[in-house]
Scaffold this active site. Structure first.
Site, PDB file in Angstrom:
ATOM      1  CD  GLU A  41       2.051  10.847  -1.061  1.00 39.05           C
ATOM      2  OE1 GLU A  41       3.172  10.322  -0.938  1.00 39.05           O
ATOM      3  OE2 GLU A  41       0.994  10.227  -0.873  1.00 39.05           O
TER       4      GLU A  41
ATOM      5  CD  GLU B 222      -3.039  -0.696   0.167  1.00 42.34           C
ATOM      6  OE1 GLU B 222      -3.864  -1.545  -0.122  1.00 42.34           O
ATOM      7  OE2 GLU B 222      -3.020   0.434  -0.347  1.00 42.34           O
TER       8      GLU B 222
ATOM      9  CB  CYS C 284      -1.520   7.176   1.032  1.00 40.71           C
ATOM     10  SG  CYS C 284      -2.828   6.157   1.678  1.00 40.71           S
TER      11      CYS C 284
HETATM   12  N1  LIG Z   1      -0.882   3.673   0.419  1.00 42.51           N
HETATM   13  C1  LIG Z   1      -1.058   3.839   1.731  1.00 42.51           C
HETATM   14  O1  LIG Z   1      -1.999   3.311   2.348  1.00 42.51           O
HETATM   15  C2  LIG Z   1      -0.089   4.693   2.482  1.00 42.51           C
HETATM   16  C3  LIG Z   1       1.027   5.268   1.898  1.00 42.51           C
HETATM   17  N2  LIG Z   1       1.882   6.074   2.632  1.00 42.51           N
HETATM   18  C4  LIG Z   1       2.985   6.773   1.955  1.00 42.51           C
HETATM   19  O2  LIG Z   1       4.181   6.782   2.812  1.00 42.51           O
HETATM   20  C5  LIG Z   1       4.764   8.078   2.803  1.00 42.51           C
HETATM   21  C6  LIG Z   1       4.725   8.718   4.158  1.00 42.51           C
HETATM   22  O3  LIG Z   1       4.823   7.773   5.163  1.00 42.51           O
HETATM   23  P1  LIG Z   1       6.262   7.375   5.725  1.00 42.51           P
HETATM   24  O4  LIG Z   1       6.073   6.620   6.975  1.00 42.51           O
HETATM   25  O5  LIG Z   1       7.184   8.536   5.759  1.00 42.51           O
HETATM   26  O6  LIG Z   1       6.773   6.373   4.640  1.00 42.51           O
HETATM   27  P2  LIG Z   1       8.117   5.514   4.651  1.00 42.51           P
HETATM   28  O7  LIG Z   1       7.937   4.680   3.466  1.00 42.51           O
HETATM   29  O8  LIG Z   1       9.343   6.327   4.821  1.00 42.51           O
HETATM   30  O9  LIG Z   1       8.054   4.597   5.990  1.00 42.51           O
HETATM   31  C7  LIG Z   1       7.047   3.644   6.106  1.00 42.51           C
HETATM   32  C8  LIG Z   1       7.545   2.570   7.050  1.00 42.51           C
HETATM   33  O10 LIG Z   1       8.640   1.896   6.447  1.00 42.51           O
HETATM   34  C9  LIG Z   1       9.784   1.891   7.316  1.00 42.51           C
HETATM   35  N3  LIG Z   1      10.995   1.879   6.503  1.00 42.51           N
HETATM   36  C10 LIG Z   1      11.652   2.918   5.958  1.00 42.51           C
HETATM   37  N4  LIG Z   1      12.696   2.475   5.223  1.00 42.51           N
HETATM   38  C11 LIG Z   1      12.701   1.116   5.323  1.00 42.51           C
HETATM   39  C12 LIG Z   1      13.532   0.054   4.797  1.00 42.51           C
HETATM   40  N5  LIG Z   1      14.575   0.308   4.019  1.00 42.51           N
HETATM   41  N6  LIG Z   1      13.219  -1.238   5.107  1.00 42.51           N
HETATM   42  C13 LIG Z   1      12.151  -1.504   5.899  1.00 42.51           C
HETATM   43  N7  LIG Z   1      11.330  -0.553   6.424  1.00 42.51           N
HETATM   44  C14 LIG Z   1      11.612   0.732   6.130  1.00 42.51           C
HETATM   45  C15 LIG Z   1       9.593   3.142   8.160  1.00 42.51           C
HETATM   46  O11 LIG Z   1      10.274   2.995   9.368  1.00 42.51           O
HETATM   47  P3  LIG Z   1      10.953   4.292  10.063  1.00 42.51           P
HETATM   48  O12 LIG Z   1      10.079   5.468   9.795  1.00 42.51           O
HETATM   49  O13 LIG Z   1      11.030   3.945  11.496  1.00 42.51           O
HETATM   50  O14 LIG Z   1      12.274   4.403   9.395  1.00 42.51           O
HETATM   51  C16 LIG Z   1       8.078   3.128   8.367  1.00 42.51           C
HETATM   52  O15 LIG Z   1       7.751   2.234   9.421  1.00 42.51           O
HETATM   53  C17 LIG Z   1       3.988   8.847   1.782  1.00 42.51           C
HETATM   54  O16 LIG Z   1       4.539   8.675   0.516  1.00 42.51           O
HETATM   55  C18 LIG Z   1       2.604   8.226   1.793  1.00 42.51           C
HETATM   56  O17 LIG Z   1       1.862   8.404   0.641  1.00 42.51           O
HETATM   57  C19 LIG Z   1       1.728   6.285   3.964  1.00 42.51           C
HETATM   58  C20 LIG Z   1       0.636   5.708   4.581  1.00 42.51           C
HETATM   59  C21 LIG Z   1      -0.352   4.903   3.895  1.00 42.51           C
HETATM   60  O1  LIG Z   2      -2.223   5.510   5.517  1.00 40.62           O
HETATM   61  C1  LIG Z   2      -3.119   6.051   4.940  1.00 40.62           C
HETATM   62  O2  LIG Z   2      -3.017   7.143   4.402  1.00 40.62           O
HETATM   63  C2  LIG Z   2      -4.422   5.331   4.945  1.00 40.62           C
HETATM   64  O3  LIG Z   2      -4.348   4.202   4.114  1.00 40.62           O
HETATM   65  C3  LIG Z   2      -5.509   6.240   4.481  1.00 40.62           C
HETATM   66  S1  LIG Z   2      -7.031   5.682   5.056  1.00 40.62           S
HETATM   67  O4  LIG Z   2      -7.154   4.233   4.808  1.00 40.62           O
HETATM   68  O5  LIG Z   2      -7.075   5.975   6.496  1.00 40.62           O
HETATM   69  O6  LIG Z   2      -7.987   6.467   4.274  1.00 40.62           O
END
Ligand SMILES: NC(=O)C1=CN([C@@H]2O[C@H](COP(=O)(O)OP(=O)(O)OC[C@H]3O[C@@H](n4cnc5c(N)ncnc54)[C@H](OP(=O)(O)O)[C@@H]3O)[C@@H](O)[C@H]2O)C=CC1
Ligand SMILES: O=C(O)[C@H](O)CS(=O)(=O)O
Length: 490
Positions: A394, A265, A299
């Site tokens: 984004e 996701e 996201c």
């Molecule tokens: N499609 C969806 O449902 C969602 C998408 N997103 C996307 O994620 C971004 C923002 O969230 P963010 O948390 O900053 O995203 P990241 O991808 O930076 O981090 C997501 C998770 O992955 C971990 N992580 C980072 N690098 C690695 C690696 N090399 N190996 C394993 N795990 C890793 C992070 O840990 P740590 O932070 O501790 O390093 C965190 O727990 C945006 O682009 C957003 O759109 C976010 C939420 C939902």
């Molecule tokens: O991490 C996110 O942004 C979520 O997937 C969005 S939602 O499911 O809460 O709409």
């Protein structure tokens, strides 16, 4: 215990929900080497907890425990597992306020939104407990007289889960719900910014009766090390990730070595289109909900707002008036609608996108400036064009950039001009236009005359580089099952 940790515990009806040890194989443990990492309240900048910082070896122990526990857990009937899942749901809802206070303290979203996330997360636990009782197989008419063919579906195995900070309860629940309900072992690694919500979920999962070892929460500051263990440990049969597309690519490359099944996701870049036949007040309401939910840190937030030329000025004015009513502040304070951003990097990204629009000739209609700490004024900008960064990147923050368009075809073409394909939205009232546009948008999710689409009953996921697979709905359980074909010769 830090003073701030004491303060947070004092806000809880059940202080035992504020756990700082890792949950490893059914035991609450400190890291072997005593290491901890700090959890900070983004609204105040203070350290609210010091959490066990596990090593890769300790993650491997959690995987071993999950594999061992699976034998008994998968052998239980679906109804027995469903009863425990239901109890877990009940406990999460009974403790909704405490879970929400913990979530707001570590992530920053306003208390009301945090309560909503707890209910949203719990709904996946409830939903998949029910769905697990309907994992049917099939019989197939034999291809030879002495053959009897059946298909059975079994839990895929130990699941490794990596989740982001923006929904520290719901993103885990959306994965743990189906995985545990069908009989898998589950090892969760929450984001280092927000581990407390995951630990509180484990406290309640243990109370609900989840058997020892079937669920672990391996808190660690070393995310890449944990990811490598999940991808390289042959006992892990499934990796489920929510986060950025950039990290999703890293994990997919790592998982390829053992051809591991992955659910992804990932990032989004949602278009929000307002046609000239839209109900403008409804469109403003939808844009506010989609853009400023979680301070723009989801996201599925509207990232690009396309407005047809005939209603562009009227929409911009109405939207700015609505944005000016938002109350920015500490999410634990009454009436606050908009919390802080998660960290300095998030503030920098918003400022970078705003400066880029200004440099390109755009205008700030309202907001546009950083406030104290990690707080940022919700912002509306006009004069935004497709050559600007916000068109392809984004923002993940409280910036509403308004693009002007002339024709329906132009709007759809611009909306689709991205590598992402998660959520999209549009407002219109002509049924022919609604039908054409909903079919033409290249996204996994389309909101028509609504800005909020998230629910446990519908398939959530993206196309293109926004992900692989779907979470929630009856479809979400498939990713945690394997299909076995049995050919019986009689
Ligand atoms: N499609 C969806 O449902 C969602 C998408 N997103 C996307 O994620 C971004 C923002 O969230 P963010 O948390 O900053 O995203 P990241 O991808 O930076 O981090 C997501 C998770 O992955 C971990 N992580 C980072 N690098 C690695 C690696 N090399 N190996 C394993 N795990 C890793 C992070 O840990 P740590 O932070 O501790 O390093 C965190 O727990 C945006 O682009 C957003 O759109 C976010 C939420 C939902
Ligand atoms: O991490 C996110 O942004 C979520 O997937 C969005 S939602 O499911 O809460 O709409």
């Amino acid at each position: 215990m830090t003073q701030q940790q004491t303060n947070l515990k004092s806000l809880l009806s059940d202080p035992s929900l504020l756990e700082t040890r890792a949950f490893l194989g059914g035991e609450w443990v400190d890291a072997k080497d005593g290491a901890t990492f700090d959890v900070t309240n983004p609204a105040r900048g203070d350290v609210i907890a010091k959490v066990a910082d596990l090593s890769r070896d300790e993650v491997a122990q959690a995987i071993d425990a999950a594999e061992a526990a699976m034998k008994g857990w998968a052998a239980r009937t679906a109804k027995e597992r469903a009863q425990i899942m239901r109890k877990w749901y009940d406990l999460m809802m009974e403790n909704q306020d405490d879970l929400a206070r913990i979530l707001t303290a570590e992530m920053g979203k306003p208390f009301a939104e945090a309560k909503g996330e707890i209910a949203y997360g719990a709904s996946f636990i409830e939903w998949f407990g029910e769905e697990a009782k309907r994992v049917y197989g099939e019989t197939i008419p034999g291809h030879q007289p002495d053959k009897r063919l059946t298909v059975i579906r079994q839990p895929i195995g130990v699941v490794g889960s990596i989740t982001p900070w923006n929904f520290p309860n719901a993103m885990i629940a959306r994965k743990a719900g189906p995985a545990l309900a069908v009989g898998c072992g589950f090892v969760a690694r929450p984001a280092a910014e927000t581990p407390l919500s995951a630990l509180a979920m484990a406290v309640l999962g243990e109370r609900a009766g989840l058997p020892k070892g079937i669920l672990s929460v391996v808190t660690s500051s070393r995310s890449s090390e944990v990811g490598k263990e999940f991808c390289e440990n042959h006992k892990v049969r499934k990796l489920t990730f929510t986060g950025s597309t950039e990290v999703g690519r890293i994990l997919l490359r790592q998982a390829a070595d053992q051809v591991m099944k992955c659910s992804m996701e990932l990032g989004g870049n949602a278009p929000f289109i307002v046609f000239d036949d839209a109900d403008l007040d409804a469109a403003v309401e939808g844009a506010m909900a989609s853009k400023f939910r979680n301070n723009g840190q989801t996201c599925v937030c509207a990232n690009r707002i396309y407005v047809q030329a005939g209603v562009y000025d009227a929409f911009a004015k109405k939207l700015a008036e609505a944005v000016d009513k938002l109350k920015v502040g500490d999410g634990l304070e009454d009436g606050v609608t908009t919390g802080p951003l998660i960290n300095e990097g998030a503030v920098d990204k918003v400022q970078e996108h705003i400066k880029d629009v200004l440099d390109g000739g755009g205008t700030v209609v309202t907001g546009g400036e950083r406030m104290d700490g990690l707080f940022f004024k919700p912002t509306v900008m006009t004069g935004v064009t497709d050559d600007m960064k916000v068109a392809t990147e984004e923002t993940f923050g409280p910036l509403a950039p308004l693009f002007k368009f002339e024709t329906e075809e132009e709007a759809v073409e611009k909306a689709n001009a991205t590598i992402f394909g998660l959520a999209s939205y549009f407002y219109a009232r002509d049924i022919g236009r609604i039908t054409r546009v909903q079919e033409s948008l290249e996204y996994g999710i389309v909101g028509v005359n609504t800005g909020i689409i998230s629910t446990e009953v519908a398939p959530f996921g993206g196309v293109k580089q926004s992900g692989l697979g779907r979470e929630g709905s009856r479809h979400g359980i498939e990713d945690f099952l394997e299909m076995k074909y049995v050919c019986l010769s009689i």
